[in-house]
Write a protein that holds these residues in place. Structure first.
Motif, PDB file in Angstrom:
ATOM      1  N   VAL A  22       3.841  -1.974   6.356  1.00 34.40           N
ATOM      2  CA  VAL A  22       3.901  -2.308   7.781  1.00 34.40           C
ATOM      3  C   VAL A  22       5.042  -1.596   8.517  1.00 34.40           C
ATOM      4  O   VAL A  22       5.169  -1.733   9.728  1.00 34.40           O
ATOM      5  CB  VAL A  22       4.020  -3.835   7.996  1.00 34.40           C
ATOM      6  CG1 VAL A  22       2.771  -4.540   7.487  1.00 34.40           C
ATOM      7  CG2 VAL A  22       5.274  -4.386   7.339  1.00 34.40           C
ATOM      8  N   ASN A  23       5.843  -0.828   7.810  1.00 34.90           N
ATOM      9  CA  ASN A  23       6.960  -0.115   8.434  1.00 34.90           C
ATOM     10  C   ASN A  23       6.465   1.233   8.964  1.00 34.90           C
ATOM     11  O   ASN A  23       6.729   2.289   8.410  1.00 34.90           O
ATOM     12  CB  ASN A  23       8.102   0.069   7.430  1.00 34.90           C
ATOM     13  CG  ASN A  23       9.354   0.593   8.075  1.00 34.90           C
ATOM     14  OD1 ASN A  23       9.339   1.106   9.190  1.00 34.90           O
ATOM     15  ND2 ASN A  23      10.462   0.483   7.361  1.00 34.90           N
ATOM     16  N   TYR A  24       5.734   1.181  10.076  1.00 36.40           N
ATOM     17  CA  TYR A  24       5.110   2.374  10.634  1.00 36.40           C
ATOM     18  C   TYR A  24       6.104   3.433  11.099  1.00 36.40           C
ATOM     19  O   TYR A  24       5.838   4.626  10.932  1.00 36.40           O
ATOM     20  CB  TYR A  24       4.131   1.993  11.745  1.00 36.40           C
ATOM     21  CG  TYR A  24       2.995   1.151  11.213  1.00 36.40           C
ATOM     22  CD1 TYR A  24       2.031   1.706  10.376  1.00 36.40           C
ATOM     23  CD2 TYR A  24       2.913  -0.207  11.510  1.00 36.40           C
ATOM     24  CE1 TYR A  24       1.003   0.931   9.858  1.00 36.40           C
ATOM     25  CE2 TYR A  24       1.889  -0.984  10.990  1.00 36.40           C
ATOM     26  CZ  TYR A  24       0.930  -0.405  10.180  1.00 36.40           C
ATOM     27  OH  TYR A  24      -0.085  -1.167   9.659  1.00 36.40           O
ATOM     28  N   VAL A  38       0.900   8.695  -1.380  1.00 33.49           N
ATOM     29  CA  VAL A  38       0.431   8.765  -2.758  1.00 33.49           C
ATOM     30  C   VAL A  38      -0.310   7.492  -3.139  1.00 33.49           C
ATOM     31  O   VAL A  38      -1.398   7.544  -3.705  1.00 33.49           O
ATOM     32  CB  VAL A  38       1.611   8.999  -3.735  1.00 33.49           C
ATOM     33  CG1 VAL A  38       1.153   8.950  -5.179  1.00 33.49           C
ATOM     34  CG2 VAL A  38       2.305  10.305  -3.418  1.00 33.49           C
ATOM     35  N   ARG A  39       0.289   6.344  -2.830  1.00 29.94           N
ATOM     36  CA  ARG A  39      -0.365   5.079  -3.189  1.00 29.94           C
ATOM     37  C   ARG A  39       0.241   3.920  -2.423  1.00 29.94           C
ATOM     38  O   ARG A  39       1.341   4.006  -1.893  1.00 29.94           O
ATOM     39  CB  ARG A  39      -0.292   4.823  -4.679  1.00 29.94           C
ATOM     40  CG  ARG A  39       1.099   4.459  -5.181  1.00 29.94           C
ATOM     41  CD  ARG A  39       1.072   4.052  -6.662  1.00 29.94           C
ATOM     42  NE  ARG A  39       2.423   3.854  -7.137  1.00 29.94           N
ATOM     43  CZ  ARG A  39       3.154   4.759  -7.757  1.00 29.94           C
ATOM     44  NH1 ARG A  39       2.664   5.969  -7.964  1.00 29.94           N
ATOM     45  NH2 ARG A  39       4.368   4.493  -8.167  1.00 29.94           N
ATOM     46  N   THR A  40      -0.518   2.843  -2.411  1.00 31.23           N
ATOM     47  CA  THR A  40      -0.064   1.566  -1.872  1.00 31.23           C
ATOM     48  C   THR A  40      -0.150   0.560  -3.013  1.00 31.23           C
ATOM     49  O   THR A  40      -1.147   0.531  -3.734  1.00 31.23           O
ATOM     50  CB  THR A  40      -0.960   1.097  -0.703  1.00 31.23           C
ATOM     51  OG1 THR A  40      -0.936   2.102   0.314  1.00 31.23           O
ATOM     52  CG2 THR A  40      -0.487  -0.223  -0.138  1.00 31.23           C
ATOM     53  N   HIS A  41       0.872  -0.243  -3.168  1.00 29.36           N
ATOM     54  CA  HIS A  41       0.829  -1.275  -4.205  1.00 29.36           C
ATOM     55  C   HIS A  41       1.434  -2.568  -3.660  1.00 29.36           C
ATOM     56  O   HIS A  41       2.316  -2.550  -2.818  1.00 29.36           O
ATOM     57  CB  HIS A  41       1.524  -0.821  -5.496  1.00 29.36           C
ATOM     58  CG  HIS A  41       2.953  -0.421  -5.313  1.00 29.36           C
ATOM     59  ND1 HIS A  41       3.321   0.807  -4.833  1.00 29.36           N
ATOM     60  CD2 HIS A  41       4.105  -1.088  -5.551  1.00 29.36           C
ATOM     61  CE1 HIS A  41       4.638   0.887  -4.776  1.00 29.36           C
ATOM     62  NE2 HIS A  41       5.137  -0.246  -5.198  1.00 29.36           N
ATOM     63  N   VAL A  42       0.882  -3.663  -4.128  1.00 28.43           N
ATOM     64  CA  VAL A  42       1.327  -4.988  -3.693  1.00 28.43           C
ATOM     65  C   VAL A  42       2.073  -5.638  -4.847  1.00 28.43           C
ATOM     66  O   VAL A  42       1.581  -5.668  -5.974  1.00 28.43           O
ATOM     67  CB  VAL A  42       0.137  -5.874  -3.261  1.00 28.43           C
ATOM     68  CG1 VAL A  42       0.621  -7.249  -2.836  1.00 28.43           C
ATOM     69  CG2 VAL A  42      -0.642  -5.200  -2.142  1.00 28.43           C
ATOM     70  N   ARG A  43       3.245  -6.115  -4.540  1.00 31.80           N
ATOM     71  CA  ARG A  43       4.065  -6.788  -5.550  1.00 31.80           C
ATOM     72  C   ARG A  43       4.172  -8.266  -5.188  1.00 31.80           C
ATOM     73  O   ARG A  43       4.012  -8.658  -4.046  1.00 31.80           O
ATOM     74  CB  ARG A  43       5.473  -6.192  -5.586  1.00 31.80           C
ATOM     75  CG  ARG A  43       5.513  -4.752  -5.984  1.00 31.80           C
ATOM     76  CD  ARG A  43       6.942  -4.257  -5.982  1.00 31.80           C
ATOM     77  NE  ARG A  43       6.983  -2.840  -6.321  1.00 31.80           N
ATOM     78  CZ  ARG A  43       8.059  -2.095  -6.203  1.00 31.80           C
ATOM     79  NH1 ARG A  43       9.189  -2.615  -5.778  1.00 31.80           N
ATOM     80  NH2 ARG A  43       8.023  -0.824  -6.525  1.00 31.80           N
ATOM     81  N   GLU A  44       4.470  -9.044  -6.181  1.00 31.23           N
ATOM     82  CA  GLU A  44       4.714 -10.466  -5.972  1.00 31.23           C
ATOM     83  C   GLU A  44       6.215 -10.673  -5.766  1.00 31.23           C
ATOM     84  O   GLU A  44       7.017 -10.209  -6.577  1.00 31.23           O
ATOM     85  CB  GLU A  44       4.237 -11.280  -7.175  1.00 31.23           C
ATOM     86  CG  GLU A  44       2.743 -11.228  -7.397  1.00 31.23           C
ATOM     87  CD  GLU A  44       1.961 -11.930  -6.309  1.00 31.23           C
ATOM     88  OE1 GLU A  44       2.436 -12.962  -5.790  1.00 31.23           O
ATOM     89  OE2 GLU A  44       0.872 -11.437  -5.970  1.00 31.23           O
ATOM     90  N   GLY A  51       4.841  -9.325   6.164  1.00 28.31           N
ATOM     91  CA  GLY A  51       4.153  -8.064   5.935  1.00 28.31           C
ATOM     92  C   GLY A  51       4.115  -7.637   4.484  1.00 28.31           C
ATOM     93  O   GLY A  51       3.421  -6.672   4.138  1.00 28.31           O
ATOM     94  N   ALA A  52       4.836  -8.339   3.622  1.00 27.94           N
ATOM     95  CA  ALA A  52       4.877  -7.962   2.203  1.00 27.94           C
ATOM     96  C   ALA A  52       3.494  -8.048   1.564  1.00 27.94           C
ATOM     97  O   ALA A  52       3.201  -7.320   0.614  1.00 27.94           O
ATOM     98  CB  ALA A  52       5.860  -8.840   1.445  1.00 27.94           C
ATOM     99  N   ASP A  53       2.629  -8.892   2.104  1.00 32.01           N
ATOM    100  CA  ASP A  53       1.284  -9.042   1.547  1.00 32.01           C
ATOM    101  C   ASP A  53       0.441  -7.778   1.741  1.00 32.01           C
ATOM    102  O   ASP A  53      -0.580  -7.607   1.084  1.00 32.01           O
ATOM    103  CB  ASP A  53       0.579 -10.243   2.160  1.00 32.01           C
ATOM    104  CG  ASP A  53       0.463 -10.161   3.674  1.00 32.01           C
ATOM    105  OD1 ASP A  53       1.447  -9.749   4.329  1.00 32.01           O
ATOM    106  OD2 ASP A  53      -0.601 -10.513   4.199  1.00 32.01           O
ATOM    107  N   GLU A  54       0.880  -6.873   2.621  1.00 33.74           N
ATOM    108  CA  GLU A  54       0.161  -5.609   2.823  1.00 33.74           C
ATOM    109  C   GLU A  54       0.647  -4.516   1.871  1.00 33.74           C
ATOM    110  O   GLU A  54       0.105  -3.419   1.852  1.00 33.74           O
ATOM    111  CB  GLU A  54       0.288  -5.158   4.273  1.00 33.74           C
ATOM    112  CG  GLU A  54      -0.436  -6.109   5.218  1.00 33.74           C
ATOM    113  CD  GLU A  54      -0.481  -5.601   6.630  1.00 33.74           C
ATOM    114  OE1 GLU A  54      -0.673  -4.378   6.822  1.00 33.74           O
ATOM    115  OE2 GLU A  54      -0.314  -6.416   7.538  1.00 33.74           O
TER     116      GLU A  54
END
Length: 82
Positions: A22-24, A38-44, A51-54
């Motif tokens: 979310v940090n456009y 390169v990639r998007t990954h979701v961490r717990e 916005g961390a859920d994105e």
């Protein structure tokens, strides 16, 4: 510029950066300097920021890509007059 220093002075072969998806503004800077997604990954996270859920995104540029991008431009220090 940091990329110039990393590739010319330090001899790095790859530079990467990570930020929240979310940090456009940060993503825009990375794109503008020639980095690619390169990639998007979701961490717990125990206490996540809004916005961390994105997820988080990773951008990178290789020395070869950077050299192709800058073409025959002079080194950054020469441009600055240092």
């Amino acid at each position: 510029m940091l990329l110039d220093h990393g590739f010319r002075t330090l001899g790095l072969q790859r530079i990467w950066a990570e930020t929240m998806a979310v940090n456009y503004p940060s993503r825009g800077v990375m794109t503008k300097i020639g980095m690619h997604h390169v990639r998007t990954h979701v961490r717990e996270w125990q206490d996540p920021l809004p916005g961390a859920d994105e997820g988080e995104v990773l951008y990178e540029i290789t020395a070869t890509q950077w050299r192709q991008q800058i073409g025959n431009r002079p080194a950054f220090d020469a441009v600055r007059g240092s």
